[in-house]
Design a protein around this motif. Structure first.
Motif, mmCIF file in Angstrom:
data_model
loop_
_atom_site.group_PDB
_atom_site.id
_atom_site.type_symbol
_atom_site.label_atom_id
_atom_site.label_comp_id
_atom_site.label_asym_id
_atom_site.label_seq_id
_atom_site.Cartn_x
_atom_site.Cartn_y
_atom_site.Cartn_z
ATOM 1 N N GLU A 224 0.810 -1.271 -0.048
ATOM 2 C CA GLU A 224 0.105 0.041 0.088
ATOM 3 C C GLU A 224 0.815 1.424 -0.156
ATOM 4 O O GLU A 224 0.602 2.129 -0.644
ATOM 5 N N ASN A 225 1.866 1.062 0.906
ATOM 6 C CA ASN A 225 2.617 2.387 1.073
ATOM 7 C C ASN A 225 3.385 2.772 -0.344
ATOM 8 O O ASN A 225 3.443 3.714 -1.025
ATOM 9 N N PHE A 226 3.970 1.389 -0.842
ATOM 10 C CA PHE A 226 4.523 1.753 -2.297
ATOM 11 C C PHE A 226 3.498 2.361 -3.437
ATOM 12 O O PHE A 226 4.195 3.275 -4.162
ATOM 13 N N SER A 227 2.582 1.783 -3.355
ATOM 14 C CA SER A 227 1.485 2.109 -4.543
ATOM 15 C C SER A 227 1.262 3.737 -4.335
ATOM 16 O O SER A 227 1.041 4.370 -5.468
ATOM 17 N N PHE A 228 1.050 4.052 -2.992
ATOM 18 C CA PHE A 228 0.545 5.218 -2.787
ATOM 19 C C PHE A 228 1.603 6.501 -3.146
ATOM 20 O O PHE A 228 1.446 7.465 -3.779
ATOM 21 N N LEU A 229 3.019 6.093 -2.792
ATOM 22 C CA LEU A 229 4.146 6.942 -3.206
ATOM 23 C C LEU A 229 4.216 6.874 -4.430
ATOM 24 O O LEU A 229 4.406 8.099 -5.376
ATOM 25 N N HIS A 230 4.155 5.848 -5.365
ATOM 26 C CA HIS A 230 4.346 5.836 -6.825
ATOM 27 C C HIS A 230 3.132 6.795 -7.477
ATOM 28 O O HIS A 230 3.474 7.475 -8.331
ATOM 29 N N GLU A 231 2.049 6.519 -6.969
ATOM 30 C CA GLU A 231 0.875 7.473 -7.352
ATOM 31 C C GLU A 231 1.131 8.793 -7.398
ATOM 32 O O GLU A 231 1.021 9.711 -8.044
ATOM 33 N N LYS A 232 1.586 9.205 -6.188
ATOM 34 C CA LYS A 232 2.069 10.738 -5.745
ATOM 35 C C LYS A 232 3.288 11.115 -6.555
ATOM 36 O O LYS A 232 3.655 12.299 -6.742
ATOM 37 N N LEU A 233 4.219 10.295 -6.713
ATOM 38 C CA LEU A 233 5.609 10.967 -7.239
ATOM 39 C C LEU A 233 6.147 10.281 -8.575
ATOM 40 O O LEU A 233 6.874 10.708 -9.165
ATOM 41 N N SER A 234 5.076 9.649 -9.288
ATOM 42 C CA SER A 234 5.390 9.028 -10.715
ATOM 43 C C SER A 234 5.753 10.117 -11.571
ATOM 44 O O SER A 234 6.750 10.101 -12.578
ATOM 45 N N PHE A 243 8.087 0.724 -13.622
ATOM 46 C CA PHE A 243 7.838 0.080 -12.214
ATOM 47 C C PHE A 243 6.808 -0.868 -12.408
ATOM 48 O O PHE A 243 5.739 -0.745 -13.220
ATOM 49 N N PRO A 244 6.720 -1.893 -11.677
ATOM 50 C CA PRO A 244 5.477 -2.870 -11.674
ATOM 51 C C PRO A 244 4.200 -2.274 -10.773
ATOM 52 O O PRO A 244 4.459 -1.126 -10.247
ATOM 53 N N GLU A 245 3.406 -2.903 -11.398
ATOM 54 C CA GLU A 245 1.740 -2.161 -10.775
ATOM 55 C C GLU A 245 1.856 -2.349 -9.322
ATOM 56 O O GLU A 245 1.390 -1.185 -8.564
#
Ligand SMILES: Cc1ncc(COP(=O)(O)O)c(C=O)c1O
Length: 321
Positions: A224-234, A243-245
């Motif tokens: 969850e933390n990974f997905s959240f950060l990726h959403e905000k920082l990609s 990046f994997p999904e």
């Protein structure tokens, strides 16, 4: 017979740990992952090891100790090997599943090349592929002082003694009473103390702790933390890398052109590591590996943090960008 094997009843209580189930009960349990590589080399008798420039220096220990020749290779922007050399019969290639984000590459590489050894030290939650020699290091993901797993695709096993971990605990317990910073010097000492150790099986103490961890919780938090950060920082992340999904990754890698962000985060007590200081000695400034070691910011996303914590970290980071 070891004291721990003598059956007793009554007396004082031991440190009380939950009794669950370790994550990889069928793998070989060892003391460190560099020793897992040594174990594998003892059994497989490879005559040469190819390893990435972009890895941790301690992985050279087994080859130096055993007098096995080794050769570095470069990786590309996808963090995958540039195979401009041949891995001959009887030789092996060590590849890192970087941060647990390279599962696809691990699959393709092991399908197309023989004698690949996967270093999952940064990818505890990436299950080993059937028949693929794979190494794990437990303390990169959990509060244990040592411990490693090895999947080995042959029957041969070494007859080795068991390690003990009693004297490697001060940073783990000090940080509870006094905080992470006051335990840091002890952590550094413990890391140093893991150098040049004999291959041993995992200590009872480390194993007992690993038995009590709620792995599903830890895995879910990371994802969850990974997905959240990726959403905000990609959108601002300049890493040229697919990046994997989803991933129960070790950390979130961020590349930005602005300099000094890493140092400022540390000033704000967001402790981001350098993977790996040895890369500065092994490579030159113009290489990708040098850039990855120097410029990529590895943000923590582990089970200690809720989405609220991650959002707070993001707030601090955004002010620095
Ligand atoms: C990618 C990688 N592999 C292996 C190791 C070595 O693990 P251990 O300390 O368990 O030998 C490290 C760092 O310590 C690492 O970063």
């Amino acid at each position: 017979m070891k004291n721990s094997e003598i059956k007793t009843m009554g007396g004082y209580f031991q440190l009380q740990l939950s009794k669950g189930k370790e994550y990889y009960p069928d793998l070989i349990k060892l003391n460190t992952s560099r020793n897992a590589l040594e174990y594998l080399l003892e059994i497989k008798k490879y005559s040469k090891v190819y390893l990435p420039y972009f890895t941790c220096e301690v992985m050279l220990e087994p080859m130096l100790k055993m007098g096995i020749p080794y050769q570095f290779y470069h990786i590309n922007e996808q963090l995958e090997p540039i195979l401009d050399f041949e891995v001959a019969e009887g030789e092996c290639l060590l590849y890192n599943n970087y941060l647990g984000l390279k599962e696809k590459a691990v699959k393709t590489l092991t399908e197309s090349l023989k004698n690949v050894v996967i270093d999952n030290a940064q990818a505890f939650f990436s299950a080993p592929l059937p028949g693929v020699d794979t190494i794990y290091s437990c303390r990169k993901f959990f509060g244990v002082p040592d411990g490693a797993y090895l999947q080995l695709n042959t029957e041969g096993r070494l007859n080795i003694d068991m390690d003990t971990s009693t004297y490697r605990f001060s940073h783990l317990i000090k940080s509870i009473d006094y905080g992470i910073e006051r335990g840091y010097a002890d952590f550094v000492e413990n890391e140093k103390g893991l150098a040049d150790n004999e291959i041993r099986t995992m200590s009872l103490l480390t194993h007992a702790i690993l038995d009590g961890i709620d792995y599903e919780y830890c895995k879910t938090r990371r994802m969850e933390n990974f997905s959240f950060l990726h959403e905000k920082l990609s959108a601002v992340n300049e890493l040229d890398f697919d990046f994997p999904e989803q991933a129960a990754a070790m950390m979130y890698p961020l590349l930005v052109s602005k300099t000094g962000v890493k140092e400022k985060l540390i000033e704000e007590k967001i402790f981001v590591p350098t993977f790996w200081p040895n890369v500065f000695r092994w490579t030159t400034v113009d290489t990708l590996e040098y850039k990855l070691a120097k410029e990529v910011i590895y943000l923590p996303i582990d089970h200690r943090y809720s989405l609220t914590d991650i959002e707070e970290m993001l707030g601090i980071l955004k002010k620095l960008l």
